[in-house]
Design a protein around this motif. Structure first.
Motif, short mmCIF file in Angstrom:
data_model
loop_
_atom_site.label_atom_id
_atom_site.label_comp_id
_atom_site.label_asym_id
_atom_site.label_seq_id
_atom_site.Cartn_x
_atom_site.Cartn_y
_atom_site.Cartn_z
N LEU A 180 -3.56 10.02 -3.74
CA LEU A 180 -2.12 8.77 -3.43
C LEU A 180 -2.76 7.97 -3.13
O LEU A 180 -1.74 6.63 -3.75
N THR A 181 -4.10 7.40 -2.67
CA THR A 181 -3.80 5.86 -2.45
C THR A 181 -4.34 5.34 -3.89
O THR A 181 -3.60 4.27 -3.96
N GLN A 182 -4.60 6.41 -4.78
CA GLN A 182 -4.56 5.79 -6.65
C GLN A 182 -3.65 5.66 -6.97
O GLN A 182 -3.08 4.30 -7.43
N ALA A 183 -2.48 6.33 -6.87
CA ALA A 183 -1.28 6.35 -6.76
C ALA A 183 -0.30 4.67 -5.95
O ALA A 183 0.44 3.83 -6.68
N LEU A 184 -0.18 4.83 -4.86
CA LEU A 184 0.74 3.95 -4.25
C LEU A 184 -0.58 2.44 -4.30
O LEU A 184 0.07 1.00 -4.40
N ASP A 185 -1.47 2.35 -4.61
CA ASP A 185 -2.54 1.57 -5.42
C ASP A 185 -1.92 0.62 -6.54
O ASP A 185 -1.67 -0.80 -7.04
N ALA A 186 -1.85 1.61 -7.29
CA ALA A 186 -0.98 1.22 -8.58
C ALA A 186 -0.01 0.31 -9.04
O ALA A 186 0.66 -0.36 -9.46
N LEU A 187 1.31 1.33 -7.82
CA LEU A 187 2.18 0.61 -7.46
C LEU A 187 2.69 -0.37 -7.19
O LEU A 187 3.27 -1.68 -7.49
N LYS A 188 1.71 -0.94 -5.63
CA LYS A 188 1.55 -2.29 -5.55
C LYS A 188 1.24 -3.17 -6.51
O LYS A 188 1.08 -4.13 -5.80
N PHE A 189 0.58 -3.07 -7.42
CA PHE A 189 -0.45 -3.93 -8.35
C PHE A 189 0.82 -5.03 -8.71
O PHE A 189 0.60 -6.23 -8.37
N SER A 190 1.91 -4.64 -8.81
CA SER A 190 2.65 -6.02 -9.38
C SER A 190 3.97 -6.72 -7.93
O SER A 190 5.10 -7.05 -8.15
N THR A 191 3.61 -5.66 -6.63
CA THR A 191 3.98 -6.22 -5.85
C THR A 191 3.25 -6.50 -5.04
O THR A 191 2.15 -6.26 -4.85
N ASN A 192 3.66 -6.49 -3.17
CA ASN A 192 3.51 -7.75 -2.41
C ASN A 192 3.73 -6.38 -1.45
O ASN A 192 2.94 -7.19 -0.19
N PHE A 193 3.51 -5.24 -1.45
CA PHE A 193 4.08 -4.36 -0.32
C PHE A 193 2.11 -3.91 0.46
O PHE A 193 1.47 -4.35 -0.56
N HIS A 194 2.14 -3.13 1.38
CA HIS A 194 1.02 -3.10 1.96
C HIS A 194 1.49 -1.01 3.04
O HIS A 194 2.48 -1.35 3.18
N TYR A 195 0.46 -0.82 2.65
CA TYR A 195 0.96 -0.48 3.06
C TYR A 195 -0.89 0.73 3.80
O TYR A 195 -1.85 0.31 3.68
N GLU A 196 -0.45 1.40 5.07
CA GLU A 196 -1.49 2.38 5.81
C GLU A 196 -0.86 3.64 5.66
O GLU A 196 -0.08 3.93 6.31
N ILE A 197 -2.55 4.85 5.47
CA ILE A 197 -2.16 6.30 5.38
C ILE A 197 -2.75 6.70 6.87
O ILE A 197 -4.16 6.10 6.95
N LYS A 198 -2.47 7.88 7.30
CA LYS A 198 -2.52 8.37 9.24
C LYS A 198 -2.09 9.75 9.04
O LYS A 198 -0.97 10.03 9.19
N ASP A 199 -3.17 10.58 8.51
CA ASP A 199 -2.90 11.97 8.58
C ASP A 199 -1.47 12.40 7.41
O ASP A 199 -2.13 11.74 5.98
#
Length: 378
Positions: A353-372
């Motif tokens: 999931l982290t790898q997928a989100l990192d790839a998706l945000k590469f071309s955008t400026n969103f940030h994310y946080e994963i908890k549980d």
């Protein structure tokens, strides 16, 4: 005479106002030994006085039918009742012996609980159990297959057809499957490889559509929270009908898909909104070509999940989030709704999931946080 038979005899005499004081005392004493029965008897007595005249021949036949059903379940009525009803011709029953039966069937029609109580009273007290009489029309329990998030399953149906069920999906069918036609019901997403049988069409029922086929390969996606319901054809021919417009039929050719806008309760749309819906008709239903993967033209995005690939192209982050939720078994929360409309492209196989989100945000400026299992987008 068995104690239970004696109770019924005394109760019948009481209802007929023929019981002596000694018999009433005897009945009261017997009631005390039958826990909970006195309350049912009180209901019988209360309604006995107000129940209108009925056709005794009809009720007599009904009474015998229920006795027979109770016997088939192993519920044996008292010997006296058994001999006086099921084994003896009606015109040979002695009037005194049929007194109780006459009163019981007169009260049975509006108060079926009395008949149920009779079965319980007459059943052996050595083993207490719940008794359920058969009903005229049984409720058929469907065969149901359910998948959770982050899981898939393969199903072989009774006709030999194969179904791959995607995450967070449910497929069910009834025992009558294959008798006249083959019908299944779907919530979620499934890929079908249907065994050909022209005599028995295969039909998939979803929230908005009915998909009818003879023998083919196709994908159906019908998640309640998705914006569209899609039927994608790989091989063969399918016919799709919308519940809201049953007279219109849509036929798909290989490499085509039917996309239906998931408009809540569109069938029952208020009249003042109907003109708006009518103007949107061309956008509610559309036939499009399947989308090939850039890396492999032979693989289509619509069915890539069957090859363990999560793929999407030019879809909003809101739509992609639903797919990620099912794929990784998480829940997304948007702190800023502007990110819901970002258009995304992606293709993932073994990424975390982290790898997928990192790839998706590469071309955008969103940030994310994963908890549980909660993913917050901000």
């Amino acid at each position: 005479m068995e104690k239970n038979d004696r109770i019924w005899q005394l109760l019948a005499r009481k209802l007929a106002k023929e019981a002596t004081d000694a018999e009433l005392d005897e009945l009261a004493a017997l009631w005390k030994q039958q826990e909970g029965d006195a309350e049912i008897a009180a209901i019988l007595e209360k309604n006995w006085q107000t129940f209108p005249e009925v056709d005794m021949e009809f009720l007599d036949a009904t009474y015998l039918l229920h006795l027979q059903r109770m016997q088939e379940q192993g519920i044996v009525m008292g010997a006296a009742h058994h001999n006086d009803t099921l084994n003896a011709p009606a015109d040979h029953i002695h009037p005194k012996k049929s007194t109780f039966k006459k009163y019981l069937i007169a009260g049975m029609l509006p108060f079926i609980i009395i008949l149920l109580a009779a079965g319980w009273w007459q059943f052996s007290k050595k083993e207490q159990q719940t008794i359920v009489l058969p009903v005229t029309q049984s409720v058929e329990i469907p065969n149901e297959i359910v998948t959770k998030n982050a899981s898939k399953t393969k199903i072989i149906l009774p006709d030999g057809s194969t179904v791959w069920l995607n995450a967070d999906s449910k497929l069910w069918y009834y025992k009558s499957f294959g008798n006249v036609q083959r019908e299944v019901y779907l919530t979620g997403e499934a890929f079908f490889d249907v065994t050909k049988n022209p005599a028995k069409p295969f039909i998939i029922h979803t929230k908005l559509t009915d998909v009818r086929v003879l023998g083919t390969q196709f994908n159906v996606r019908s998640y309640p929270n998705d914006k569209t319901v899609e039927t994608s054809l790989i091989r063969g021919l399918v016919q799709v009908t919308l519940h809201s417009r049953p007279d219109e039929k849509y036929f798909l050719k290989p490499n085509e898909k039917l996309v239906v806008l998931n408009v809540p309760d569109s069938v029952n749309t208020p009249k003042n909104i109907q003109p708006v819906i009518k103007n949107l008709d061309e956008n509610i239903v559309a036939i499009k070509n399947l989308t090939p993967l850039q890396q492999d033209d032979s693989l289509k995005i619509e069915t890539a999940w069957t090859k363990n690939r999560l793929c999407f192209t030019d879809e909003s982050f809101d739509e992609v989030a639903h797919q990620l939720e099912r794929w990784y078994d998480v829940q997304f929360v948007f702190k800023n709704d502007k990110y819901k409309n970002i258009r995304l492209n992606g293709s993932f196989v073994n990424e975390t999931l982290t790898q997928a989100l990192d790839a998706l945000k590469f071309s955008t400026n969103f940030h994310y946080e994963i908890k549980d299992k909660m993913v917050t987008i901000y």
